[in-house]
Design a protein around this motif. Structure first.
Motif, PDB file in Angstrom:
ATOM      1  N   ARG B 141       8.527   0.702   6.097  1.00 18.74           N
ATOM      2  CA  ARG B 141       9.229   1.246   4.927  1.00 18.74           C
ATOM      3  C   ARG B 141       9.180   2.772   4.905  1.00 18.74           C
ATOM      4  O   ARG B 141      10.195   3.429   4.703  1.00 18.74           O
ATOM      5  CB  ARG B 141       8.599   0.662   3.652  1.00 18.74           C
ATOM      6  CG  ARG B 141       9.258   1.163   2.395  1.00 18.74           C
ATOM      7  CD  ARG B 141       8.834   0.344   1.203  1.00 18.74           C
ATOM      8  NE  ARG B 141       9.193  -1.067   1.375  1.00 18.74           N
ATOM      9  CZ  ARG B 141       8.749  -2.045   0.595  1.00 18.74           C
ATOM     10  NH1 ARG B 141       7.915  -1.772  -0.386  1.00 18.74           N
ATOM     11  NH2 ARG B 141       9.123  -3.278   0.786  1.00 18.74           N
ATOM     12  N   SER B 142       7.998   3.335   5.148  1.00 21.72           N
ATOM     13  CA  SER B 142       7.897   4.802   5.135  1.00 21.72           C
ATOM     14  C   SER B 142       8.745   5.422   6.231  1.00 21.72           C
ATOM     15  O   SER B 142       9.327   6.491   6.052  1.00 21.72           O
ATOM     16  CB  SER B 142       6.450   5.259   5.345  1.00 21.72           C
ATOM     17  OG  SER B 142       5.578   4.480   4.600  1.00 21.72           O
ATOM     18  N   ILE B 143       8.790   4.747   7.391  1.00 19.85           N
ATOM     19  CA  ILE B 143       9.590   5.289   8.488  1.00 19.85           C
ATOM     20  C   ILE B 143      11.064   5.289   8.101  1.00 19.85           C
ATOM     21  O   ILE B 143      11.775   6.283   8.300  1.00 19.85           O
ATOM     22  CB  ILE B 143       9.382   4.469   9.780  1.00 19.85           C
ATOM     23  CG1 ILE B 143       7.930   4.585  10.247  1.00 19.85           C
ATOM     24  CG2 ILE B 143      10.323   4.940  10.884  1.00 19.85           C
ATOM     25  CD1 ILE B 143       7.554   3.625  11.352  1.00 19.85           C
ATOM     26  N   ALA B 144      11.511   4.179   7.500  1.00 19.50           N
ATOM     27  CA  ALA B 144      12.907   4.080   7.084  1.00 19.50           C
ATOM     28  C   ALA B 144      13.240   5.192   6.099  1.00 19.50           C
ATOM     29  O   ALA B 144      14.268   5.863   6.212  1.00 19.50           O
ATOM     30  CB  ALA B 144      13.166   2.706   6.456  1.00 19.50           C
ATOM     31  N   ALA B 145      12.330   5.430   5.140  1.00 18.91           N
ATOM     32  CA  ALA B 145      12.561   6.461   4.128  1.00 18.91           C
ATOM     33  C   ALA B 145      12.602   7.845   4.778  1.00 18.91           C
ATOM     34  O   ALA B 145      13.444   8.676   4.468  1.00 18.91           O
ATOM     35  CB  ALA B 145      11.457   6.400   3.071  1.00 18.91           C
TER      36      ALA B 145
END
Lengths: 326, 193
Positions: B141-145
């Motif tokens: 999720r953090s990578i996507a953001a």
């Protein structure tokens, strides 16, 4: 059976499943979807196992964090400390998110003074000067960066210090023994009124407090055992031996001809399941192999198979026995 | 006694997967076609996946070689038109036994280096995501953001990277791998001391 998919196509889908299963462990719909996929072709279960095994192998990638190839904050890497401090909640979430995937637990940078690991744990602690301390099983350190000194005391256990270069000396105390450096990578272990150190980068001066002796000068490739009374022995080890001694960072134990007794002592550091060798001759046999430090049973079984011994389990004790040979 | 799935996966990761390359090279040297090798290897993993426990297997390497050999024999017998010498030949393929040789130990030590090489060889987008996820330990999720893409994209790239790395880990190289000898009379099986 009709063959509509090639092995390669199955491998492609299996990779997607391996990632999904890792990322969404708690998704209840995923399990039934997976069952449907697996039921579609008996070959799929093999492909999935293989992809998951590869993912498991890649977990060691976590140990590469901060290494030369991945250190520069270029397009492919970001600064770990910035991520955790600056990222706030997201950084914490990231740190928490990996806990289920990797055995290396991480803590945010806080001016806390005491860090400890339980048996079997490995903990990476970024210190405020950029140094990273990695704590092995059952280890405690105190950190105090005051008074012009970067001081760490190793109260028990073993830790690897990747000391960031700084004008202030970095000093590790292990009982009365002092290790002083400006920049180094070294692992230090405290046990039975002795301290051992393995230097893999930079230089370290070692001495015993109040013993009045000249410091011992250690450089990369040196390993030293220093007793609290000041007696010491310095040896030089090759890179293979260095990797062996630092295998704990990836949760492994390498044996390259150590005795069963030595190996057992090593395994017993990491698990509540203790191995006991009930036969002197067996204890002195030499063994070679690679094991996971959290799997003493696998080691005991390997010893049993290769050295004609038996394994007797008794609660938390794994006893290695051998019938007396005539 | 059964073992948990993660235990079996970890065992395959440490004791079977590192030897797949050698098995493929060995099959290839005996004239087995590339797509048939893929099938044999996949079937071998299926048989391991069907096991409740792998604790009885002393050596993953030997197990993989023997399983591949058995599968090949079964396939050849099923194929009806078989050169009689093929079966005989495969039956006496000399599998190098799996005492952990010094070379294997050395290879084990190189693993971290190997992971590094595999990751660095990935195409750029894939590599970026792989480094953030596998090395920096960021969540999907953090990578996507951070990259401004969907989580699905991150997941798809991760799967692609895994697939590429698996291939790189297990594909045959032109050099003969350590620890494998040609079968035949000259071969001496390596045993420990």
């Amino acid at each position: 059976m009709q063959r509509c998919e090639s092995a390669t196509e199955i491998d492609d889908t299996a990779a997607v499943w391996a990632i999904r299963l890792e990322e969404r462990q708690c998704d209840p719909d995923l399990a039934s979807e997976l069952d449907v996929w697996l039921a579609g072709d008996p070959r799929r279960s093999g492909a999935l196992l293989r992809a998951q095994a590869a993912l498991c192998f890649l977990q060691r990638g976590r140990a590469l964090e901060g290494t030369e190839a991945f250190a520069s904050p270029g397009p492919a890497a970001i600064n770990r400390r910035k991520l955790i401090v600056g990222g706030g909640a997201a950084g914490l979430a990231a740190a928490a998110g990996i806990a289920g995937v990797s055995f290396i637990r991480r803590v945010p940078v806080v001016p806390s003074l005491h860090y400890a690991t339980l048996m079997g744990e490995v903990l990476r602690v970024p210190l405020q000067d950029g140094t990273v301390a990695t704590l092995n099983t059952a280890t405690q350190i105190d950190v105090a960066f005051t008074g012009g000194l970067r001081a760490v005391s190793l109260i028990a256990g073993e830790a690897l210090f990747e000391v960031a270069e700084d004008a202030l000396p970095f000093v590790v105390s292990s009982g009365p023994v002092r290790f002083k450096t400006l920049r180094t990578t070294c692992s230090i272990r405290r046990r039975n009124a002795k301290s051992s150190i393995l230097v893999t980068e930079g230089t370290v001066d070692a001495w015993v407090s109040k013993a009045g002796q000249a410091p011992v000068h250690l450089k990369a490739g040196n390993s030293a055992l220093i007793s609290d009374d000041g007696t010491h022995r310095v040896t030089t080890v090759d890179s293979a031996e260095i990797n062996r001694q630092l295998a704990w960072r990836t949760g492994e134990i390498f044996l390259t001809g150590q005795t069963v007794e030595e190996a057992v002592e090593e395994f017993n550091r990491y698990s509540a399941h203790k191995i006991l060798v009930a036969n002197v001759a067996l204890a002195h046999e030499k063994v070679v192999g690679r094991f996971r430090s959290d799997q003493p049973e696998a080691f005991a079984n390997a010893v049993a198979t290769t050295l004609q011994a038996g394994v007797v389990r008794d609660g938390n004790v794994i006893r290695l026995v051998r019938a007396t040979l005539r | 006694m059964g073992q948990s799935r993660p235990e079996i996966i970890a065992w395959v990761s440490g004791h079977v997967l590192p030897h797949e390359k050698d098995v493929r090279a060995w099959l290839s040297r005996h004239g087995i076609a590339a797509d048939q090798i893929d099938d044999v290897v996949q079937e071998a993993y299926c048989r391991i996946a069907a096991l409740d426990s792998v604790s009885h297997i002393a050596s993953g390497r030997s197990y993989l070689f023997r399983t591949a050999q058995n599968i090949l024999l079964e396939q050849i017998r099923r194929a009806r038109v078989v050169r009689i010498d093929t079966v005989a030949e495969i039956e006496c393929l000399n599998i190098v036994d799996d005492e952990p040789s010094p070379e294997r130990i050395a290879a084990g030590r190189l693993e971290l280096k190997q992971v590094e090489k595999l990751i660095l060889a990935l195409p750029e987008k894939c590599r970026k995501i792989f480094v953030l996820r596998r090395i920096q330990g960021m969540s999907q999720r953090s990578i996507a953001a951070m990259l401004g893409v969907s989580e699905n994209t991150v997941e798809a790239q991760a799967a692609r990277g895994l697939r590429l790395i698996l291939t790189a880990m297990t594909e045959q190289t032109s050099t003969r791998p350590n620890g494998i000898r040609e079968f035949g009379a000259k071969v001496r099986i390596r045993h420990g001391n």
